[in-house]
Design a protein around this motif. Sequence first.
Motif, PDB file in Angstrom:
ATOM      1  N   GLY A  32      -7.898   0.631  -0.646  1.00 48.71           N
ATOM      2  CA  GLY A  32      -7.061   1.284   0.372  1.00 48.71           C
ATOM      3  C   GLY A  32      -6.088   2.292  -0.194  1.00 48.71           C
ATOM      4  N   ILE A  33      -5.934   2.329  -1.517  1.00 51.73           N
ATOM      5  CA  ILE A  33      -5.059   3.338  -2.123  1.00 51.73           C
ATOM      6  C   ILE A  33      -5.923   4.551  -2.446  1.00 51.73           C
ATOM      7  N   ARG A  34      -5.567   5.682  -1.895  1.00 49.13           N
ATOM      8  CA  ARG A  34      -6.379   6.880  -2.115  1.00 49.13           C
ATOM      9  C   ARG A  34      -5.791   7.707  -3.259  1.00 49.13           C
TER      10      ARG A  34
ATOM     11  N   SER B   2       9.787  11.091  -4.742  1.00 50.34           N
ATOM     12  CA  SER B   2       8.757  10.517  -3.881  1.00 50.34           C
ATOM     13  C   SER B   2       9.272   9.311  -3.092  1.00 50.34           C
ATOM     14  N   PHE B   3       9.951   8.406  -3.791  1.00 43.41           N
ATOM     15  CA  PHE B   3      10.442   7.206  -3.104  1.00 43.41           C
ATOM     16  C   PHE B   3      11.597   7.546  -2.169  1.00 43.41           C
TER      17      PHE B   3
ATOM     18  N   GLN C  27       0.832  -1.204   0.000  1.00 40.93           N
ATOM     19  CA  GLN C  27       0.000   0.000   0.000  1.00 40.93           C
ATOM     20  C   GLN C  27       0.863   1.249   0.000  1.00 40.93           C
ATOM     21  N   VAL C  28       1.931   1.200   0.813  1.00 45.79           N
ATOM     22  CA  VAL C  28       2.837   2.349   0.891  1.00 45.79           C
ATOM     23  C   VAL C  28       3.470   2.579  -0.480  1.00 45.79           C
TER      24      VAL C  28
ATOM     25  N   ARG D  13      -0.112   6.087   8.013  1.00 45.08           N
ATOM     26  CA  ARG D  13      -1.489   5.558   7.960  1.00 45.08           C
ATOM     27  C   ARG D  13      -1.532   4.085   8.376  1.00 45.08           C
TER      28      ARG D  13
ATOM     29  N   PRO E 226      -6.355  11.157  -5.062  1.00 45.65           N
ATOM     30  CA  PRO E 226      -7.087  12.423  -5.086  1.00 45.65           C
ATOM     31  C   PRO E 226      -7.580  12.713  -6.509  1.00 45.65           C
TER      32      PRO E 226
ATOM     33  N   GLY F  84      10.252   8.720   1.198  1.00 45.39           N
ATOM     34  CA  GLY F  84       9.777   7.661   2.087  1.00 45.39           C
ATOM     35  C   GLY F  84      10.908   6.853   2.686  1.00 45.39           C
ATOM     36  N   ASN F  85      11.980   6.661   1.900  1.00 44.71           N
ATOM     37  CA  ASN F  85      13.017   5.730   2.335  1.00 44.71           C
ATOM     38  C   ASN F  85      14.228   6.385   2.975  1.00 44.71           C
TER      39      ASN F  85
ATOM     40  N   GLY G  12       1.653   9.741  -5.585  1.00 48.57           N
ATOM     41  CA  GLY G  12       2.227  11.061  -5.323  1.00 48.57           C
ATOM     42  C   GLY G  12       3.319  11.382  -6.330  1.00 48.57           C
ATOM     43  N   GLY G  13       4.177  10.393  -6.608  1.00 49.54           N
ATOM     44  CA  GLY G  13       5.296  10.595  -7.528  1.00 49.54           C
ATOM     45  C   GLY G  13       4.829  10.919  -8.932  1.00 49.54           C
TER      46      GLY G  13
ATOM     47  N   ALA H 124       1.700   7.571   4.002  1.00 49.73           N
ATOM     48  CA  ALA H 124       1.204   6.200   3.810  1.00 49.73           C
ATOM     49  C   ALA H 124       1.765   5.287   4.896  1.00 49.73           C
ATOM     50  N   LYS H 125       3.027   5.551   5.255  1.00 45.32           N
ATOM     51  CA  LYS H 125       3.640   4.741   6.332  1.00 45.32           C
ATOM     52  C   LYS H 125       2.958   5.032   7.671  1.00 45.32           C
TER      53      LYS H 125
ATOM     54  N   GLU I  47       8.355  10.342  11.179  1.00 49.14           N
ATOM     55  CA  GLU I  47       8.814  10.640   9.820  1.00 49.14           C
ATOM     56  C   GLU I  47       9.472  12.022   9.776  1.00 49.14           C
TER      57      GLU I  47
ATOM     58  N   GLU J  69      -6.400  13.611   2.686  1.00 48.75           N
ATOM     59  CA  GLU J  69      -6.654  12.984   1.378  1.00 48.75           C
ATOM     60  C   GLU J  69      -6.332  11.499   1.416  1.00 48.75           C
TER      61      GLU J  69
ATOM     62  N   ASN K 219       3.157  11.824   0.328  1.00 47.79           N
ATOM     63  CA  ASN K 219       2.400  10.578   0.167  1.00 47.79           C
ATOM     64  C   ASN K 219       3.103   9.388   0.807  1.00 47.79           C
ATOM     65  N   SER K 220       4.410   9.291   0.540  1.00 50.66           N
ATOM     66  CA  SER K 220       5.152   8.145   1.031  1.00 50.66           C
ATOM     67  C   SER K 220       5.220   8.145   2.560  1.00 50.66           C
ATOM     68  N   ASN K 221       5.569   9.302   3.142  1.00 52.14           N
ATOM     69  CA  ASN K 221       5.678   9.406   4.605  1.00 52.14           C
ATOM     70  C   ASN K 221       4.328   9.164   5.267  1.00 52.14           C
TER      71      ASN K 221
ATOM     72  N   PRO L  18     -11.173  12.049  -2.580  1.00 57.10           N
ATOM     73  CA  PRO L  18     -10.293  11.093  -3.235  1.00 57.10           C
ATOM     74  C   PRO L  18     -11.012   9.764  -3.539  1.00 57.10           C
TER      75      PRO L  18
ATOM     76  N   GLN M 254       0.878   4.032  -2.897  1.00 51.49           N
ATOM     77  CA  GLN M 254       0.538   5.408  -2.524  1.00 51.49           C
ATOM     78  C   GLN M 254       1.672   6.357  -2.896  1.00 51.49           C
ATOM     79  N   THR M 255       2.908   5.886  -2.692  1.00 53.51           N
ATOM     80  CA  THR M 255       4.073   6.691  -3.059  1.00 53.51           C
ATOM     81  C   THR M 255       4.076   6.931  -4.565  1.00 53.51           C
TER      82      THR M 255
ATOM     83  N   ASP N  22       5.630  16.721  -1.453  1.00 51.45           N
ATOM     84  CA  ASP N  22       4.855  15.494  -1.627  1.00 51.45           C
ATOM     85  C   ASP N  22       5.137  14.576  -0.437  1.00 51.45           C
TER      86      ASP N  22
END
Lengths: 289, 380
Positions: A133-135, A251-252, A2-3, B222, A137, A255-256, A10-11, B219-220, B205, B247, B215-217, A128, A6-7, B213
């Motif tokens: 589970g993937i939102r 985007s990735f 899901q993450v 959530r 917008p 998150g990472n 956004g990306g 989503a984790k 995060e 959102e 979304n990634s942060n 959205p 979702q990422t 953006d």
Amino acid sequence: MQVFLQTLIGGVTFGAVYALVAMGFSIVYRTMGLVNFAHGSVVMIGAYAASTFYLATQLPFAVAIVVAIAVTGLIGLVIERFLRPLENKDFTLMLIGTIGFGAVLEAGAVLVWGATGHAVPSPVATGPIDVAGIRIPTYSLLVIAVAAAATGLLALFLQRTKLGAAMQAVAMDHQAATAVGIHVGRSNAMAFAIGAGLAALAGSLIGPMLYVNPTMGGTLGIKGFAAAMLGGFGSMPGAIVGGLAFGLLDSFAAGNFQEYSELVTFLVFALIVMIRPTGVFGEATVNRA
Amino acid sequence: MHFTRFSIAAAALLALAACAPPGQTGGSESNTTGPIKIANVNAQSGQLSSLGQWEHKGVKLAVDEANKAGGVNGRQIQLDLFDSQGDPTIGTNVARKIAAEGYLAMLGTAESAVTLAMAPILKDAKIPNITSGQSPKLAELKSPFLFLNAPTSVTFDETLAKYLIDDKGMKKIALISNNGAYGAGEHDAFLASLKTRNVTPSADEIVTPDQKDFNSNLAKIREQSPEVLFIGAEEVQSGLIAKQARELGIKAVLAGGAPVGTDVYATTAGLDNAEGTVVSSPYLSNEASEPIKAFAAKYKAAYNEEARMHVAKAYDGASILIEALKQTQGEGGQKLADAIRGVKRAGLLGDYTYDANGVGIHETKIGLVKDGKVVPEAAS
């Protein structure tokens, strides 16, 4: 999973905007061999023009976008007209000229709209879409669709119309183009106007996703420029691929790599450009001006 | 011959004096006539310019009032505005400039990072600075010339943690903050408050101050379904985070310090998304008390816009400085710094009593965002 998805959403959304910005950089570059450093500021003017018109008139957002494209297209023509005497004479001065125009536009925006900026409410009222589970917008979908449509229209213009073909010819060999009677100056002006129009489109679309203020063009300009480099400077398919790739990379990385995301994004970018200096679709050499 | 040698020596001395770093000359100047020069340094352009403009209006209101009432011992206060653009490098240049040009004191900036960069230069030049920054790092400097006109993040976040955990019993808390000076201060202060309550955040995060953006942060975050999402970022970024969080379907209570109590936050997030956000702030609304009501009316009459915390704390800071200047009879340097430390003032943000670290306010209150405006928690 899901993450990851979702990422991806956004990306791709931000990537679509970067692609539009990158296309604006590229269309000017391929025609004139010039990097228009005022491009980021034109994006900002586009965002202001669209949002101000939208907030003031309450007309549909699409109308506001058209107004913004017209306003910035005009700015593009003005910039080109100022730089035209330098064409084929002093390339460095032309580059500096675009930087100067960028500063002028930013200062102009502060004068007209003030330094504070404003938020733009989303023109799409629906919430959205939820897919397992993937939102997604709805506004993101709109951004992606408009960016794709603009790309398609531009491709049609360049390949199917006489004016477009003339621009392609100037891009390939401006001396030969002049020899067969193509007005290079007009072609350049067209490139600047289209580039500015694309910037306005990107700015208008990103307005409701961000916060419109006089300095917003800085980051967008740098990321759009990097996207254009990544795809191959001057290549239109390259701009699209580069834009999306940069959006996803950004985007990735966020998150990472958390606070190091920007570092990682630009390190990866630098590595790719080192391995393939011409980008994904770039030509080996570009010698213009 | 003697005269020539003397001239050469004098010229050499003059040249040496001219080579001294700017700022080392300003401290010793003690003008006792003419206007008292005060510098207001704040972002007047760039993304943080909204803060800078509010701050300047607050400072100007206090100075104008003082000048109208006869100034400081008959001397008018000359308030000069410098644009820091919210940039620490530009800030240090401005610090050298105000030190060189003989300013007695500085008000601003609203950005901790800029104030932190300017502080060593101002300290060397013995120029007292009342800042609107609130990073705990400002207090950690322990500079005798640096004063805060608001509590530090430690106070903001301790009040917030007390409300969320002790009063409301919420323990599943996620954090998202940026790694800029303000965001990092908020992150560390809130985390410390969680630790004293034996609460481990379900997600933590960190984003960059330029990031758009999330979304990634998010989503984790959530995935952890937190009850509270703590946001440690400036106004615009807090708004973007709130918007994207909603959102993504994150239903957690949003909470933060002063930035989430501004209309920039509420409009960026969208009023629906900002609804119910928990704000920890020493200045909740323009109706909180009679003096605040009077101040808000005065501000509205002067600038035709609503007052807000940034305006109020800048006004408080300027008022404290003016009070101290009256005590020193217009003298600056160490004497002025000591006078500021001694000022006890019932201000708009609370009762100012400065400690050794330059912090004057030691408590905040809890408010909730309703229709884009903050209302005190008890009244909601």
